[in-house]
Design a protein around this motif. Structure first.
Motif, PDB file in Angstrom:
ATOM      1  N   THR A 108       0.810  -1.218   0.000  1.00 17.34           N
ATOM      2  CA  THR A 108       0.000   0.000   0.000  1.00 17.34           C
ATOM      3  C   THR A 108       0.844   1.270   0.000  1.00 17.34           C
ATOM      4  N   LEU A 109       2.131   1.179   0.318  1.00 20.66           N
ATOM      5  CA  LEU A 109       2.969   2.377   0.363  1.00 20.66           C
ATOM      6  C   LEU A 109       3.944   2.470  -0.804  1.00 20.66           C
ATOM      7  N   GLY A 110       4.160   1.437  -1.514  1.00 20.00           N
ATOM      8  CA  GLY A 110       5.114   1.529  -2.604  1.00 20.00           C
ATOM      9  C   GLY A 110       5.455   0.149  -3.129  1.00 20.00           C
ATOM     10  N   PRO A 111       6.268   0.114  -4.191  1.00 19.93           N
ATOM     11  CA  PRO A 111       6.863   1.271  -4.858  1.00 19.93           C
ATOM     12  C   PRO A 111       5.903   1.892  -5.879  1.00 19.93           C
ATOM     13  N   PHE A 112       6.382   3.004  -6.520  1.00 19.23           N
ATOM     14  CA  PHE A 112       5.611   3.588  -7.611  1.00 19.23           C
ATOM     15  C   PHE A 112       5.443   2.571  -8.730  1.00 19.23           C
TER      16      PHE A 112
END
Length: 656
Positions: A351-355
């Motif tokens: 949910t936070l990464g990566p792009f």
């Protein structure tokens, strides 16, 4: 019949003239010494009395630069076995101004106290009964107390400056309490005054006791105004909030008990995230986000948050505003106005990464000279990876409301998708709340027939609504404040870090069983490190009154030449008296008395004369001290700037 007692008595009567001279010399010496010592005791006692008077029953004070829940006072409980007072009251303590609308007089630097009606001991402040200082008055005029939210008490110095009397109306004004500092680029530079309030003067309080309340240990009478807590909460628009706690007691405590109470209060103080102005929310993409009501986390708050949640591998985010995102140069340049940019590092957390690029490829890292655009921004500028992108932004700190624009150039490293389901980075929750911006439905508003605009952005920075295009309005409708560009955390700190902080939010990936409540409970920093600490003002005042300054030594020093002259005079007079009685001493030796007996008789006479002279000198010395103090608080007032100097006679001093 001859006896030593009769001989001493007759000798004192026969040589009364010389003995009187010696006694007067001793009296002068004693008077100067006693006077200096008593003046020293009186200065120390007066300082102690002033400390007790202006603090009354307040032992400890907690004052912060933010507003916390009033219910925090009820959560601070000292264990009953400690046998210490448990009276904690929430108070608003601020500095503002008071204006009299009739006389047009205005008083600045007024201490405004919002007192809870639920606590008569606070609202009435009948703070007397200090047995050490029975001659001081601690009660306000009358026994009335604040009864209504439209009433106010003024102390005498404030009332005199305003020319106000009981029944008049005055206007209370406070500086606007900005959550975002005005010196920050995103802080509002105008609206310096908060909502004012018109109140009726209920009573004029003498400038003594609680009427002279002050946390500053100076000698000048403060200008104080007393309102109900609810009234002051209304002025600052902070319902159920306070910025100070008063720890009261209803009995005299020793220094050791005051120390114990301070330690007990410190141990019992446990503010919550809400008191610190922090809030966890569950963002729509599924991650948890910690934000501050001040938008930027102060350095101490950032350190505390990172330490509290380090096991959850949190991701700090710094979101800033770019005046322009520019691609190309000259006539071929294209720009996007007023866009948010997020500075963060990639983390390998769900949910936070990566792009992710539009084709699903991850972007593991952003270089310090690189930038990432979302697909909407890249399409709007017509650029591909490798293009040169220039950001124009306001410098993070300003002085005297003078904001300056700066710029930085980057290489476009990649383009990311704008679908939240594919990439949760692209969310409005990355941008903290900024009143006047994030809470608006449109950017520029709608233009009316008369040329004015309806409600749109009202940002704290210079803003030109005519730069806004329809495409920008469409983006706002669909994505609100979702960032259009991303840079590395190091780049964000280099460009936009300030003394106010370099983090706008902290993100944590969801885990099984992790809730907002559990995240709240995990935040247990040292309250003192975040500005929440009780100050033992009563104990500090007592220590300051005792102090390290030997006042009696100073006054003895001032009188040194008088003392030396008096001692020399006494010695000479005594020596002269002995020399004049040389024949008498020889006669006593001739009739059979020994030298020791004769010396003892002379010493007894001298002791009696010295005792009489000392007794007279003590009385004169006390009178001399009283006169000195009287002159210091009247004719010599400018030398000390206080009239609160009173005579305090310590028996030990007289014995010495």
């Amino acid at each position: 019949m001859f006896t030593p007692t009769r001989l001493v008595r007759d000798s004192l009567r026969h040589h009364r003239r010389i003995h009187t001279a010696v006694a007067l010399g001793v009296a002068i010496t004693t008077a100067v010494l006693v006077g200096a010592l008593v003046v020293g005791d009186s200065v120390r006692g007066s300082l102690k009395a002033m400390a007790f008077s202006r603090l009354g029953r307040i032992d400890e004070v907690l004052v912060t630069d933010r507003f916390f829940r009033t219910s925090l006072s009820e959560e601070i409980r000292i264990p009953a076995e400690a046998d210490l007072p448990n009276n904690i009251e929430p108070v608003i303590l601020l500095e503002g101004s008071v204006t009299h609308p009739d006389t047009r007089a205005r008083a600045a630097q007024v201490t405004l106290l919002g007192l809870p009606l639920s606590a008569p001991s606070v609202a009435n402040y009948r703070l007397g009964d200090f047995s050490e200082f029975p001659d001081l008055e601690f009660l306000p005029t009358g026994a009335s107390q604040l009864q209504a939210d439209d009433e106010i008490y003024l102390n005498e110095p404030l009332a005199a400056e305003l020319g106000a009397k009981v029944g008049d109306e005055v206007i209370v004004r406070l500086p606007a309490k900005r959550e975002v500092p005005a010196e920050s680029a995103l802080g509002r530079k105008t609206d310096a005054v908060a909502n004012s309030s018109r109140l009726k003067v209920k009573d004029i309080v003498p400038a003594r006791g609680f009427g002279a309340f002050s946390l500053r240990p100076n000698q000048q009478a403060p200008k104080n105004a007393y309102l109900t807590l609810a009234a002051l909460q209304k002025v600052v628009d902070k319902p159920q909030r306070a910025n100070a706690l008063f720890a009261l007691n209803f009995k005299s405590l020793t220094s050791d008990q005051l120390t114990d109470r301070h330690q007990a209060l410190t141990s019992a103080l446990h503010p919550t995230l809400a008191d610190y102005g922090l809030k966890w929310t569950l963002a729509k993409p599924g991650y948890f986000s910690l934000t501050s009501e001040r938008m930027l986390f102060e350095p101490s708050y950032e350190a505390a948050a990172l330490a509290a949640y380090k096991d959850l591998k949190p991701q700090p985010v710094l979101t800033y505003l770019a005046n322009s995102i520019v691609a190309g140069t000259g006539d071929a340049a294209k720009e996007i106005p007023y866009s948010t940019i997020a500075a963060l590092d990639m983390v390998a957390e769900p949910t936070l990464g990566p792009f992710l690029t539009p084709d699903g490829k991850p972007i593991d890292e952003i270089g310090d000279d690189e930038i990432v655009l979302n697909k909407w921004a890249a399409d709007d500028l017509g650029v591909q990876p490798g293009a040169t992108i220039t950001l124009k932004y306001f410098e993070p700190e300003s002085t005297h409301a003078d904001v300056k624009e700066a710029s930085a150039t980057f290489k476009l490293a990649a383009i990311v998708d704008l679908k939240a389901k594919v990439d949760p980075f692209l969310s409005p929750d990355l941008t903290p709340e900024l009143p006047g911006v994030t809470d608006q439905l449109t950017i520029r508003g709608k233009r009316n027939a008369d040329g004015t605009r309806s409600s749109g952005w009202d940002p704290p920075f210079p803003y030109d609504a005519d730069r806004i295009r329809q495409a920008d309005e469409d983006y706002w409708d669909d994505h609100k404040a979702t960032p259009k560009a991303f840079v590395s955390a190091a780049t964000g700190k280099r460009l936009w870090s300030s003394r106010f902080g370099d983090m706008t939010s902290l993100r944590v990936a969801p885990r099984e069983g992790l809730t907002v409540e559990k995240l709240n409970a995990m935040f247990q920093p040292d309250p003192a490190s975040l500005g929440f600490a009780f100050q033992p003002v009563k104990l500090q005042a007592l220590q300051a009154a005792t102090g390290t300054t030997p006042f009696e030594g100073l006054f003895i020093g001032f009188s040194f030449f008088i003392i030396a002259a008096a001692v020399m005079l006494t010695v000479l007079l005594f020596k002269l008296g002995v020399e004049q009685r040389a024949g008498e001493a020889g006669l006593l030796l001739a009739v059979g008395l020994g030298a020791k007996q004769v010396g003892r008789l002379f010493l007894v006479e001298g002791a009696i004369v010295a005792a009489i002279g000392s007794a007279i000198g003590i009385a004169i010395g006390v009178g001399y001290a009283w006169l000195m103090l009287y002159l210091l608080r009247t004719l010599w007032f400018d030398a000390v700037r206080t009239s609160a100097l009173y005579l305090y006679v310590q028996p030990a001093t007289l014995v010495i």
